[in-house]
Write a protein that holds these residues in place. Structure first.
Motif, PDB file in Angstrom:
ATOM      1  N   ALA A  17       4.185  -2.395  -0.691  1.00  0.00           N
ATOM      2  CA  ALA A  17       3.529  -3.383  -1.555  1.00  0.00           C
ATOM      3  C   ALA A  17       2.010  -3.299  -1.404  1.00  0.00           C
ATOM      4  O   ALA A  17       1.279  -3.322  -2.401  1.00  0.00           O
ATOM      5  CB  ALA A  17       4.025  -4.790  -1.226  1.00  0.00           C
ATOM      6  N   CYS A  18       1.522  -3.182  -0.178  1.00  0.00           N
ATOM      7  CA  CYS A  18       0.078  -3.054   0.054  1.00  0.00           C
ATOM      8  C   CYS A  18      -0.451  -1.762  -0.551  1.00  0.00           C
ATOM      9  O   CYS A  18      -1.503  -1.756  -1.196  1.00  0.00           O
ATOM     10  CB  CYS A  18      -0.220  -3.080   1.554  1.00  0.00           C
ATOM     11  SG  CYS A  18      -0.029  -4.679   2.319  1.00  0.00           S
ATOM     12  N   MET A  19       0.267  -0.682  -0.351  1.00  0.00           N
ATOM     13  CA  MET A  19      -0.185   0.615  -0.863  1.00  0.00           C
ATOM     14  C   MET A  19      -0.162   0.645  -2.392  1.00  0.00           C
ATOM     15  O   MET A  19      -1.035   1.253  -3.020  1.00  0.00           O
ATOM     16  CB  MET A  19       0.657   1.743  -0.272  1.00  0.00           C
ATOM     17  CG  MET A  19       0.449   1.902   1.231  1.00  0.00           C
ATOM     18  SD  MET A  19       1.400   3.256   1.937  1.00  0.00           S
ATOM     19  CE  MET A  19       0.349   4.643   1.472  1.00  0.00           C
ATOM     20  N   ARG A  20       0.801  -0.029  -3.000  1.00  0.00           N
ATOM     21  CA  ARG A  20       0.860  -0.093  -4.467  1.00  0.00           C
ATOM     22  C   ARG A  20      -0.302  -0.916  -5.020  1.00  0.00           C
ATOM     23  O   ARG A  20      -0.865  -0.592  -6.061  1.00  0.00           O
ATOM     24  CB  ARG A  20       2.192  -0.685  -4.908  1.00  0.00           C
ATOM     25  CG  ARG A  20       3.354   0.270  -4.724  1.00  0.00           C
ATOM     26  CD  ARG A  20       4.683  -0.340  -5.161  1.00  0.00           C
ATOM     27  NE  ARG A  20       5.765   0.588  -4.903  1.00  0.00           N
ATOM     28  CZ  ARG A  20       6.845   0.299  -4.184  1.00  0.00           C
ATOM     29  NH1 ARG A  20       7.002  -0.922  -3.662  1.00  0.00           N
ATOM     30  NH2 ARG A  20       7.775   1.217  -3.992  1.00  0.00           N
ATOM     31  N   THR A  21      -0.666  -1.972  -4.307  1.00  0.00           N
ATOM     32  CA  THR A  21      -1.757  -2.837  -4.747  1.00  0.00           C
ATOM     33  C   THR A  21      -3.063  -2.070  -4.901  1.00  0.00           C
ATOM     34  O   THR A  21      -3.831  -2.316  -5.819  1.00  0.00           O
ATOM     35  CB  THR A  21      -1.956  -4.005  -3.747  1.00  0.00           C
ATOM     36  OG1 THR A  21      -0.757  -4.775  -3.715  1.00  0.00           O
ATOM     37  CG2 THR A  21      -3.105  -4.891  -4.141  1.00  0.00           C
ATOM     38  N   VAL A  22      -3.293  -1.109  -4.013  1.00  0.00           N
ATOM     39  CA  VAL A  22      -4.542  -0.334  -4.067  1.00  0.00           C
ATOM     40  C   VAL A  22      -4.355   1.009  -4.781  1.00  0.00           C
ATOM     41  O   VAL A  22      -5.269   1.825  -4.816  1.00  0.00           O
ATOM     42  CB  VAL A  22      -5.143  -0.115  -2.661  1.00  0.00           C
ATOM     43  CG1 VAL A  22      -5.539  -1.442  -2.043  1.00  0.00           C
ATOM     44  CG2 VAL A  22      -4.203   0.657  -1.767  1.00  0.00           C
ATOM     45  N   GLY A  23      -3.169   1.232  -5.334  1.00  0.00           N
ATOM     46  CA  GLY A  23      -2.933   2.445  -6.114  1.00  0.00           C
ATOM     47  C   GLY A  23      -2.671   3.697  -5.303  1.00  0.00           C
ATOM     48  O   GLY A  23      -2.801   4.811  -5.811  1.00  0.00           O
ATOM     49  N   SER A  24      -2.277   3.549  -4.043  1.00  0.00           N
ATOM     50  CA  SER A  24      -2.031   4.714  -3.193  1.00  0.00           C
ATOM     51  C   SER A  24      -0.676   5.360  -3.433  1.00  0.00           C
ATOM     52  O   SER A  24      -0.502   6.541  -3.131  1.00  0.00           O
ATOM     53  CB  SER A  24      -2.142   4.327  -1.713  1.00  0.00           C
ATOM     54  OG  SER A  24      -3.446   3.917  -1.412  1.00  0.00           O
ATOM     55  N   SER A  26       3.151   5.183  -6.039  1.00  0.00           N
ATOM     56  CA  SER A  26       3.771   4.709  -7.279  1.00  0.00           C
ATOM     57  C   SER A  26       4.873   3.695  -6.972  1.00  0.00           C
ATOM     58  O   SER A  26       5.241   3.482  -5.815  1.00  0.00           O
ATOM     59  CB  SER A  26       4.363   5.894  -8.048  1.00  0.00           C
ATOM     60  OG  SER A  26       5.531   6.358  -7.396  1.00  0.00           O
ATOM     61  N   ASP A  27       5.422   3.124  -8.027  1.00  0.00           N
ATOM     62  CA  ASP A  27       6.525   2.169  -7.871  1.00  0.00           C
ATOM     63  C   ASP A  27       7.786   2.834  -7.332  1.00  0.00           C
ATOM     64  O   ASP A  27       8.673   2.157  -6.820  1.00  0.00           O
ATOM     65  CB  ASP A  27       6.840   1.484  -9.203  1.00  0.00           C
ATOM     66  CG  ASP A  27       5.744   0.514  -9.626  1.00  0.00           C
ATOM     67  OD1 ASP A  27       4.952   0.087  -8.756  1.00  0.00           O
ATOM     68  OD2 ASP A  27       5.688   0.183 -10.826  1.00  0.00           O
ATOM     69  N   ASP A  28       7.883   4.159  -7.459  1.00  0.00           N
ATOM     70  CA  ASP A  28       9.074   4.889  -7.007  1.00  0.00           C
ATOM     71  C   ASP A  28       8.992   5.341  -5.555  1.00  0.00           C
ATOM     72  O   ASP A  28       9.953   5.908  -5.031  1.00  0.00           O
ATOM     73  CB  ASP A  28       9.299   6.117  -7.898  1.00  0.00           C
ATOM     74  CG  ASP A  28       9.582   5.728  -9.332  1.00  0.00           C
ATOM     75  OD1 ASP A  28      10.189   4.660  -9.544  1.00  0.00           O
ATOM     76  OD2 ASP A  28       9.184   6.483 -10.243  1.00  0.00           O
ATOM     77  N   ALA A  29       7.865   5.117  -4.894  1.00  0.00           N
ATOM     78  CA  ALA A  29       7.689   5.558  -3.509  1.00  0.00           C
ATOM     79  C   ALA A  29       8.692   4.863  -2.601  1.00  0.00           C
ATOM     80  O   ALA A  29       9.111   3.728  -2.843  1.00  0.00           O
ATOM     81  CB  ALA A  29       6.265   5.276  -3.041  1.00  0.00           C
ATOM     82  N   ARG A  30       9.059   5.562  -1.523  1.00  0.00           N
ATOM     83  CA  ARG A  30       9.959   4.975  -0.525  1.00  0.00           C
ATOM     84  C   ARG A  30       9.548   5.428   0.867  1.00  0.00           C
ATOM     85  O   ARG A  30       9.032   6.536   1.046  1.00  0.00           O
ATOM     86  CB  ARG A  30      11.409   5.333  -0.804  1.00  0.00           C
ATOM     87  CG  ARG A  30      11.717   6.790  -0.787  1.00  0.00           C
ATOM     88  CD  ARG A  30      13.165   7.080  -1.212  1.00  0.00           C
ATOM     89  NE  ARG A  30      13.376   8.505  -1.335  1.00  0.00           N
ATOM     90  CZ  ARG A  30      13.696   9.317  -0.332  1.00  0.00           C
ATOM     91  NH1 ARG A  30      13.855   8.814   0.886  1.00  0.00           N
ATOM     92  NH2 ARG A  30      13.859  10.602  -0.517  1.00  0.00           N
ATOM     93  N   VAL A  31       9.735   4.563   1.834  1.00  0.00           N
ATOM     94  CA  VAL A  31       9.425   4.880   3.223  1.00  0.00           C
ATOM     95  C   VAL A  31      10.607   5.643   3.802  1.00  0.00           C
ATOM     96  O   VAL A  31      11.745   5.181   3.733  1.00  0.00           O
ATOM     97  CB  VAL A  31       9.158   3.593   4.045  1.00  0.00           C
ATOM     98  CG1 VAL A  31       8.920   3.930   5.512  1.00  0.00           C
ATOM     99  CG2 VAL A  31       7.984   2.819   3.473  1.00  0.00           C
ATOM    100  N   THR A  32      10.341   6.823   4.354  1.00  0.00           N
ATOM    101  CA  THR A  32      11.402   7.637   4.948  1.00  0.00           C
ATOM    102  C   THR A  32      11.402   7.574   6.465  1.00  0.00           C
ATOM    103  O   THR A  32      12.381   7.945   7.107  1.00  0.00           O
ATOM    104  CB  THR A  32      11.273   9.105   4.497  1.00  0.00           C
ATOM    105  OG1 THR A  32       9.987   9.606   4.883  1.00  0.00           O
ATOM    106  CG2 THR A  32      11.444   9.225   2.986  1.00  0.00           C
ATOM    107  N   TYR A  33      10.293   7.109   7.043  1.00  0.00           N
ATOM    108  CA  TYR A  33      10.194   7.009   8.500  1.00  0.00           C
ATOM    109  C   TYR A  33       9.156   5.951   8.824  1.00  0.00           C
ATOM    110  O   TYR A  33       8.086   5.909   8.207  1.00  0.00           O
ATOM    111  CB  TYR A  33       9.776   8.360   9.106  1.00  0.00           C
ATOM    112  CG  TYR A  33       9.660   8.367  10.603  1.00  0.00           C
ATOM    113  CD1 TYR A  33      10.795   8.417  11.410  1.00  0.00           C
ATOM    114  CD2 TYR A  33       8.419   8.306  11.221  1.00  0.00           C
ATOM    115  CE1 TYR A  33      10.684   8.425  12.791  1.00  0.00           C
ATOM    116  CE2 TYR A  33       8.304   8.311  12.595  1.00  0.00           C
ATOM    117  CZ  TYR A  33       9.441   8.378  13.378  1.00  0.00           C
ATOM    118  OH  TYR A  33       9.335   8.370  14.749  1.00  0.00           O
ATOM    119  N   LEU A  34       9.455   5.097   9.795  1.00  0.00           N
ATOM    120  CA  LEU A  34       8.520   4.064  10.231  1.00  0.00           C
ATOM    121  C   LEU A  34       8.791   3.774  11.698  1.00  0.00           C
ATOM    122  O   LEU A  34       9.895   3.370  12.063  1.00  0.00           O
ATOM    123  CB  LEU A  34       8.693   2.792   9.389  1.00  0.00           C
ATOM    124  CG  LEU A  34       7.710   1.661   9.649  1.00  0.00           C
ATOM    125  CD1 LEU A  34       6.283   2.082   9.297  1.00  0.00           C
ATOM    126  CD2 LEU A  34       8.101   0.424   8.852  1.00  0.00           C
TER     127      LEU A  34
END
Length: 90
Positions: A17-24, A26-34
């Motif tokens: 959500a934070c990364m989308r807010t600044v345009g880093s 897309s809406d389709d991005a997903r976290v694969t490792y954290l």
């Protein structure tokens, strides 16, 4: 998927959500490792890997924990890290 590979969905979604807010990403991005790194009383540090279309992103995420007693400027911290990127460090 091992226990180590499980991702905290709430933290992953907050990161996206934070990364989308600044345009880093897309809406389709997903976290694969954290993974949360050890230490860090003023900030929590995480290593994150993100899949966004054909792009694979790796980043370090710094987050202010609730009840943090040390208040530092995250913007200033980012600018310092950004200046260090091209430097070779021991």
């Amino acid at each position: 998927m091992s226990e180590h590979d499980k991702i905290d969905e709430q933290k992953g979604e907050a990161l996206l959500a934070c990364m989308r807010t600044v345009g880093s990403v897309s809406d389709d991005a997903r976290v694969t490792y954290l993974e949360q790194l050890q230490g860090g009383w003023s900030r929590h540090s995480y290593i994150a890997e993100i899949k966004d279309g054909d792009q694979d992103l790796s980043c370090v995420v710094r987050a202010r924990p609730q009840g943090s007693t040390l208040d530092t400027d995250l913007g200033q911290e980012f600018r310092v890290f950004e200046l260090l990127v091209p430097e070779s460090l021991p």
